[in-house]
Structure formats: C-alpha cells, structure tokens
Motif scaffolding. Structure first.
Motif, PDB file in Angstrom:
ATOM      1  N   LYS A   1      77.656  -2.886 -38.807  1.00 54.27           N
ATOM      2  CA  LYS A   1      76.053  -4.997 -38.261  1.00 54.27           C
ATOM      3  C   LYS A   1      76.028  -6.152 -39.097  1.00 54.27           C
ATOM      4  O   LYS A   1      76.276  -5.410 -40.362  1.00 54.27           O
ATOM      5  CB  LYS A   1      75.405  -4.224 -37.292  1.00 54.27           C
ATOM      6  N   TRP A   2      75.398  -6.446 -38.700  1.00 55.15           N
ATOM      7  CA  TRP A   2      74.762  -7.764 -39.353  1.00 55.15           C
ATOM      8  C   TRP A   2      73.754  -7.599 -40.217  1.00 55.15           C
ATOM      9  O   TRP A   2      72.501  -7.145 -38.901  1.00 55.15           O
ATOM     10  CB  TRP A   2      74.606  -9.350 -38.617  1.00 55.15           C
ATOM     11  N   GLU A   3      72.912  -7.740 -40.986  1.00 55.48           N
ATOM     12  CA  GLU A   3      71.551  -7.730 -41.335  1.00 55.48           C
ATOM     13  C   GLU A   3      71.061  -8.753 -40.990  1.00 55.48           C
ATOM     14  O   GLU A   3      70.947  -9.829 -41.551  1.00 55.48           O
ATOM     15  CB  GLU A   3      71.705  -6.953 -43.002  1.00 55.48           C
ATOM     16  N   ARG A   4      69.338  -8.354 -40.755  1.00 54.20           N
ATOM     17  CA  ARG A   4      69.396  -9.472 -40.083  1.00 54.20           C
ATOM     18  C   ARG A   4      67.980  -9.171 -40.486  1.00 54.20           C
ATOM     19  O   ARG A   4      66.665  -8.699 -41.095  1.00 54.20           O
ATOM     20  CB  ARG A   4      68.308  -9.399 -38.848  1.00 54.20           C
ATOM     21  N   LYS A   5      67.524 -10.782 -41.460  1.00 57.48           N
ATOM     22  CA  LYS A   5      66.054 -11.690 -42.091  1.00 57.48           C
ATOM     23  C   LYS A   5      65.442 -12.425 -41.403  1.00 57.48           C
ATOM     24  O   LYS A   5      65.847 -13.553 -41.093  1.00 57.48           O
ATOM     25  CB  LYS A   5      66.677 -11.631 -43.376  1.00 57.48           C
TER      26      LYS A   5
ATOM     27  N   GLU B   1      65.147 -17.049 -38.331  1.00 52.48           N
ATOM     28  CA  GLU B   1      66.853 -16.315 -38.240  1.00 52.48           C
ATOM     29  C   GLU B   1      67.815 -16.170 -39.103  1.00 52.48           C
ATOM     30  O   GLU B   1      68.227 -16.646 -38.493  1.00 52.48           O
ATOM     31  CB  GLU B   1      66.482 -15.980 -36.691  1.00 52.48           C
TER      32      GLU B   1
ATOM     33  N   PHE C   1      71.457 -13.586 -40.567  1.00 54.22           N
ATOM     34  CA  PHE C   1      71.958 -12.275 -40.507  1.00 54.22           C
ATOM     35  C   PHE C   1      73.469 -12.584 -41.111  1.00 54.22           C
ATOM     36  O   PHE C   1      73.791 -13.822 -40.949  1.00 54.22           O
ATOM     37  CB  PHE C   1      73.072 -12.296 -38.727  1.00 54.22           C
TER      38      PHE C   1
ATOM     39  N   ASN D   1      73.273 -12.609 -32.967  1.00 50.08           N
ATOM     40  CA  ASN D   1      72.409 -11.460 -32.974  1.00 50.08           C
ATOM     41  C   ASN D   1      72.870 -10.474 -34.145  1.00 50.08           C
ATOM     42  O   ASN D   1      74.378 -11.065 -34.486  1.00 50.08           O
ATOM     43  CB  ASN D   1      72.782 -10.723 -31.613  1.00 50.08           C
ATOM     44  N   HIS D   2      72.819  -9.358 -34.282  1.00 47.52           N
ATOM     45  CA  HIS D   2      73.031  -8.346 -34.792  1.00 47.52           C
ATOM     46  C   HIS D   2      74.308  -8.127 -34.925  1.00 47.52           C
ATOM     47  O   HIS D   2      75.200  -7.485 -35.666  1.00 47.52           O
ATOM     48  CB  HIS D   2      72.337  -7.251 -34.420  1.00 47.52           C
TER      49      HIS D   2
ATOM     50  N   ASN E   1      70.486 -19.089 -37.029  1.00 46.63           N
ATOM     51  CA  ASN E   1      70.201 -19.391 -35.523  1.00 46.63           C
ATOM     52  C   ASN E   1      69.552 -20.806 -35.877  1.00 46.63           C
ATOM     53  O   ASN E   1      67.993 -20.740 -36.433  1.00 46.63           O
ATOM     54  CB  ASN E   1      69.445 -18.150 -35.608  1.00 46.63           C
TER      55      ASN E   1
ATOM     56  N   LYS F   1      77.112 -13.060 -27.526  1.00 42.90           N
ATOM     57  CA  LYS F   1      76.121 -13.653 -28.090  1.00 42.90           C
ATOM     58  C   LYS F   1      75.600 -14.716 -26.823  1.00 42.90           C
ATOM     59  O   LYS F   1      75.961 -15.126 -25.746  1.00 42.90           O
ATOM     60  CB  LYS F   1      76.388 -14.924 -29.747  1.00 42.90           C
TER      61      LYS F   1
END
Length: 282
Positions: free
Chosen positions: A3-7, A17, A19, A37-38, A57, A194
């Motif tokens: 998965k993608w890391e969210r920050k 936001e 990823f 999203n993730h 985003n 998405k």
C-alpha cells in the motif's frame, strides 16, 4: 501489493494529502480532479519501480484542504500548490508525470516552473481545448459515445453513490477509452480504486473552454516525454503531436495498440520507453 504511505503536509498554501511509494529520485504525480487513497493509482504505480512517487490529492480532493475561493481550483493555482508541496518536502527539483488532465497540469508546470523540474512526462494530454474541433474526441457531440460518456460523468459526481455502484459506472466509463474494452478486467486487475472531486471537475469544465497554452510550449526548458495511444478518444493523438512539436527538448512516443491507457494497454513498452528516456538524460 504494497500500500501507499499516507501523509498530510502542512504547506504554506494549506494542507495537502499525499501518498508515497517506491524508491529512487522523487516524482510528482497528480490528476486535476481525481481523489486518491491508500490503494494508489494505476498510472502512478507504473513509476514506483524507478522513482519515489508522491501521489498528490489537490485542493477539494480527498483529505486535502477545501477551496476558500473558486479560483483556487484553477490549473494555474494548482501549480502553485504543487510548488508548495515540493518546497515542504525539501526537494530542489523533482520529476513530474501526468496522465490526461494530469498531463495538462504538467505542461503548465513546465511552462512556469521548469526550474523546479528534472523532467516532464505527459501522457494522453493536450495543451489546448480538445473537444470542439475533434470529432475523434469522445467529448465532441459528433462522437458516437458522447451521450453515454456524459451520463456516466454526471452519475459519478453524485456524492451518495455506493462504492459498488461507483465501481460499476467507472468500469463502463473506462471501457469507452480502451482499444480493446473486453480486456478491461485483465488490465485493471489490482485492488485500486479512486473517486472524483465534483467541485474540481465542474470548475475544470468551465476553465477548459478558454484553455490554450500552445504558444507558450517553447518555455518548457526540461526534457519532456510525450506519449499517447494511437486511438486515444479523450485527448486525440494530434494534440500530443502538437505538444511534442512545440516543446524544444521533447520525444514523442505513439502506442499503436492503445487508446487512453498506454501504461496498461502496452505496459511493457511504456516501461521500456520511460527507462530509455531516463537513461538518455544522464
């Protein structure tokens, strides 16, 4: 699949936001009205083997800030937002890759901030309004699939759509832009989904009517890789040819078995051409 890391980045222009996934030199990827999203994004995923990808985003999408004024949803204001993200991350320069309206942002980014870019990858995009004068475009009323595409777009804007219904409509919409629609499930086989920012899409439709930056293409001073499917019905091939002719240091790649998604329809060649582009810059 990882998965993608969210920050959440608290930049000088607001909270965005982001990823993150992959290793290598930094690469900015975004789309003008998608909500990520993730699970990531099929286009962005194509670069995670060579780059550290920052999937962003934009304002009014996902967990990013809302717009206080409508003009903040414009393409130019969006480029200022991307610059704020780059500065927050501490990169002197990064690459940019955009597909469709993401590619349109890439063209504008290159015109105004080439100093901030290592390179520019523009896929299935255009430097001017692409609907009115091209009957090959699915957004032109003369195109046989125009009516159904419009119905699907309006339906996908509805905020109360169930996830299941949204996926069903998105699949149908995407099939309209595939060279071989029957291969949809073979091509889109990852757990990626998405949404769409209705506010951004609605503003874009208005802004698109006056969008024409073709006479400024010469201001893009970084290497550009322009790629397009031969049968692209969203931003027809002639607009990619036009961009490649106008950008001084550009290379045009035409995918003979693709519509709007060459990074999936001819994934192996897409990866090869991008790798060759990177090697030739060194």
């Amino acid at each position: 699949m990882k998965k993608w890391e969210r920050k959440l980045l608290h930049t000088t222009r607001g909270v965005f936001e982001v990823f993150i996934k992959g290793q290598g030199d930094p690469l900015c990827v975004t789309h003008h009205y998608s909500e990520f999203n993730h699970t990531g994004d099929y286009f962005a995923e194509a670069f995670t083997g060579t780059n550290q990808v920052f999937l962003i985003n934009l304002r009014e999408a996902g967990g990013s800030d809302k717009a206080n004024e409508s003009y903040q949803l414009s393409m130019l204001e969006t480029i200022f937002d991307l610059e704020a993200v780059r500065e927050w991350l501490g990169f002197r320069q990064w690459g940019f890759a955009g597909h469709s309206t993401g590619g349109m942002l890439g063209v504008l980014y290159g015109i105004h901030f080439s100093k901030s870019l290592d390179f520019n990858v523009i896929v299935g995009a255009a430097a001017r309004e692409y609907m009115t004068f091209s009957e090959a475009c699915i957004y032109n009323k003369a195109h046989p699939d125009f009516g159904r595409m419009q119905e699907l777009i309006e339906a996908l804007k509805q905020p109360d759509l169930s996830l299941e219904k949204r996926k069903e409509l998105s699949v149908e919409r995407t099939k309209l832009s595939l060279h071989k629609p029957e291969k949809y499930h073979e091509l889109f086989n990852l757990d990626i989904y998405k949404g769409m920012s209705a506010a951004r899409m609605n503003f874009f439709i208005r802004e698109l009517q006056v969008y024409d930056i073709t006479r400024k293409l010469a201001f893009i001073s970084v290497p550009a890789l322009v790629m397009c499917g031969r049968y692209d019905v969203q931003c027809p091939l002639k607009y990619s040819i036009e961009m490649a002719e106008g950008i001084p240091d550009s290379r045009l790649i035409i995918f003979e078995k693709s519509n709007h998604y060459p990074f999936l329809e001819e994934a192996e060649r897409f990866t090869e051409e991008y790798g060759l582009f990177l090697r030739n810059m060194k």
